[in-house]
Design a protein around this motif. Structure first.
Motif, PDB file in Angstrom:
ATOM      1  N   GLU A 154       5.145  -2.273  -4.024  1.00  0.00           N
ATOM      2  CA  GLU A 154       6.521  -2.725  -3.809  1.00  0.00           C
ATOM      3  C   GLU A 154       6.613  -3.396  -2.439  1.00  0.00           C
ATOM      4  N   ILE A 155       7.290  -4.555  -2.363  1.00  0.00           N
ATOM      5  CA  ILE A 155       7.202  -5.389  -1.168  1.00  0.00           C
ATOM      6  C   ILE A 155       8.449  -5.362  -0.302  1.00  0.00           C
ATOM      7  N   SER A 156       9.461  -4.568  -0.677  1.00  0.00           N
ATOM      8  CA  SER A 156      10.720  -4.648   0.068  1.00  0.00           C
ATOM      9  C   SER A 156      10.553  -4.270   1.534  1.00  0.00           C
ATOM     10  N   ASN A 157       9.638  -3.311   1.827  1.00  0.00           N
ATOM     11  CA  ASN A 157       9.466  -2.899   3.215  1.00  0.00           C
ATOM     12  C   ASN A 157       8.838  -3.991   4.074  1.00  0.00           C
ATOM     13  N   LYS A 158       8.207  -5.003   3.434  1.00  0.00           N
ATOM     14  CA  LYS A 158       7.563  -6.077   4.174  1.00  0.00           C
ATOM     15  C   LYS A 158       8.510  -7.254   4.397  1.00  0.00           C
ATOM     16  N   LYS A 159       9.696  -7.162   3.854  1.00  0.00           N
ATOM     17  CA  LYS A 159      10.630  -8.271   3.930  1.00  0.00           C
ATOM     18  C   LYS A 159      11.038  -8.541   5.373  1.00  0.00           C
ATOM     19  N   VAL A 160      11.070  -9.826   5.730  1.00  0.00           N
ATOM     20  CA  VAL A 160      11.520 -10.243   7.055  1.00  0.00           C
ATOM     21  C   VAL A 160      12.868 -10.938   6.897  1.00  0.00           C
ATOM     22  N   ILE A 191       6.911  -5.519 -15.060  1.00  0.00           N
ATOM     23  CA  ILE A 191       6.628  -6.932 -14.784  1.00  0.00           C
ATOM     24  C   ILE A 191       7.111  -7.307 -13.385  1.00  0.00           C
ATOM     25  N   LYS A 192       8.326  -6.882 -13.060  1.00  0.00           N
ATOM     26  CA  LYS A 192       8.923  -7.221 -11.766  1.00  0.00           C
ATOM     27  C   LYS A 192       8.102  -6.678 -10.608  1.00  0.00           C
ATOM     28  N   ASN A 193       7.484  -5.512 -10.789  1.00  0.00           N
ATOM     29  CA  ASN A 193       6.750  -4.860  -9.702  1.00  0.00           C
ATOM     30  C   ASN A 193       5.237  -4.974  -9.837  1.00  0.00           C
ATOM     31  N   GLY A 194       4.784  -5.840 -10.767  1.00  0.00           N
ATOM     32  CA  GLY A 194       3.351  -6.083 -10.902  1.00  0.00           C
ATOM     33  C   GLY A 194       2.574  -4.898 -11.429  1.00  0.00           C
ATOM     34  N   ILE A 195       3.219  -4.069 -12.246  1.00  0.00           N
ATOM     35  CA  ILE A 195       2.553  -2.891 -12.801  1.00  0.00           C
ATOM     36  C   ILE A 195       1.815  -3.283 -14.079  1.00  0.00           C
ATOM     37  N   ARG A 196       0.545  -2.933 -14.135  1.00  0.00           N
ATOM     38  CA  ARG A 196      -0.261  -3.204 -15.332  1.00  0.00           C
ATOM     39  C   ARG A 196      -1.204  -2.027 -15.551  1.00  0.00           C
ATOM     40  N   LYS A 197      -2.071  -2.142 -16.516  1.00  0.00           N
ATOM     41  CA  LYS A 197      -3.016  -1.067 -16.797  1.00  0.00           C
ATOM     42  C   LYS A 197      -3.825  -0.725 -15.542  1.00  0.00           C
ATOM     43  N   LYS A 198      -3.930   0.564 -15.247  1.00  0.00           N
ATOM     44  CA  LYS A 198      -4.654   1.128 -14.105  1.00  0.00           C
ATOM     45  C   LYS A 198      -3.930   0.934 -12.766  1.00  0.00           C
ATOM     46  N   SER A 199      -2.722   0.359 -12.795  1.00  0.00           N
ATOM     47  CA  SER A 199      -1.929   0.310 -11.552  1.00  0.00           C
ATOM     48  C   SER A 199      -1.577   1.733 -11.132  1.00  0.00           C
TER      49      SER A 199
END
Length: 339
Positions: free
Chosen positions: A52-58, A26-34
């Motif tokens: 995962e969005i941590s690398n995009k963090k400013v 849920i936290k990482n937006g994982i669902r069927k076919k992810s």
């Protein structure tokens, strides 16, 4: 928050199945076919969410609240932590003088570049580095060897260090500082993201980071010795034997690192394991002898202090290498044999 739990492997139609934690999905937006990225090293398996969005963090820094030195250390710390993007923002327009300070900080201590700027903000991003960890580690030790050779050349001529000599040593020192930052950043990103930009396990990266930090400190002490000669006129003739021994030891370490590199890159079993271990033990034991000799020699206390610290540090490096080689020989290589 990190979570650790045990899960049972299921077998379905000849394939092994493990259920992913629902909270993590849920936290990482994982669902069927992810899609996820699966990596493994030895007995360790990593599953990484591709969105995962941590690398995009400013990271945003309010620079009107801090002085130059505070800003410098915060930017360096964020670089070491593996942050790729920083926004520097102020309540007022950023002056030309402040912009020059920021450029000096990022050019001297990091590999950040200014990607965009406005009247009251400056965006920094990390220029991409293709890490060649072995080239970098040999550059660190070759720099140390170069300074030691520089010392020997001057001491052999019985000259004193000039201001130009000191500038050259300080330039090498600054270059090693930046390489040390690169190593620490590499290790931080491996720890935070559970993935490595270099083909080395975390323990090996940890050892290399610690070794580079120690080499940087050794160069600081050599720099201080040269400064004593330039600014105070102290003669360093009495330490030529100690510098020669340090130089010889550094060359031994470079050869051992070449042996480790070949093992790590090509899976070749360590060449002459017993001989390498004995060489490292001999280096460690020499430290006690040189402490005794230093007490007998007529050398001023401040010079003696720097020599003692240099020998302490070279011994620390040797002990780290010994631990690493034992790990490679008895754990890493044995694991490769059973794969």
């Amino acid at each position: 928050m990190d979570s650790v739990e045990e899960r049972t492997i299921q077998e379905i139609r000849g394939s092994y199945i493990i259920y992913l934690p629902k909270e993590w999905c849920i936290k990482n937006g994982i669902r069927k076919k992810s899609r996820v990225r699966v990596r493994y090293a030895g007995p360790t398996l990593f599953i990484e969410a591709l969105n995962e969005i941590s690398n995009k963090k400013v990271v945003t820094i309010q620079i009107h609240k801090m002085n130059e030195k505070m800003l410098q250390y915060i930017i360096i710390a964020l670089y070491l932590l593996g942050i790729d993007k920083i926004r520097l923002i102020s309540r007022r327009n950023i002056s030309l003088k402040e912009r020059r300070v920021i450029r000096r900080i990022i050019e001297s201590f990091t590999r950040y570049v200014i990607s965009y700027e406005g009247k009251n903000f400056i965006d920094l991003s990390c220029s991409y580095i293709q890490y060649d960890i072995w080239t970098s580690i040999f550059k660190v030790f070759n720099s140390l060897a170069s300074i030691l050779n520089y010392f020997l050349e001057i001491l052999t001529r019985k000259d004193k260090f000039s201001a130009e000599d000191l500038e050259e040593i300080e330039a090498i020192d600054s270059e090693i500082d930046l390489l040390r930052h690169d190593f620490e950043r590499m290790f931080s990103k491996s720890l935070i993201n559970l993935k490595s930009e270099v083909n080395l396990d975390l323990k090996s990266q940890d050892i290399l980071v610690r070794i580079v930090i120690i080499v940087e400190r050794m160069i600081d002490h050599l720099n201080a010795l040269a400064r004593l000669s330039v600014e105070n006129g102290h003669s360093l003739d009495a330490i030529s034997t100690y510098i020669a021994k340090l130089n010889s030891t550094t060359n031994h370490i470079i050869k051992i690192l070449e042996n480790i590199r070949d093992t790590k890159l090509y899976g070749i079993k360590l060449n002459n394991f017993n001989g390498v271990i004995q060489t490292l033990i001999d280096i460690i034991q020499v430290k006690v002898t040189f402490h005794t000799f230093l007490e007998r020699d007529v050398i001023i206390d401040i010079v003696k202090y720097h020599i003692l610290r240099l020998y302490d540090y070279i011994t620390d490096i040797t002990e780290l290498l010994l631990d690493w080689i034992v790990k490679i020989y008895y754990i890493d290589y044995e694991h490769m044999l059973h794969m």
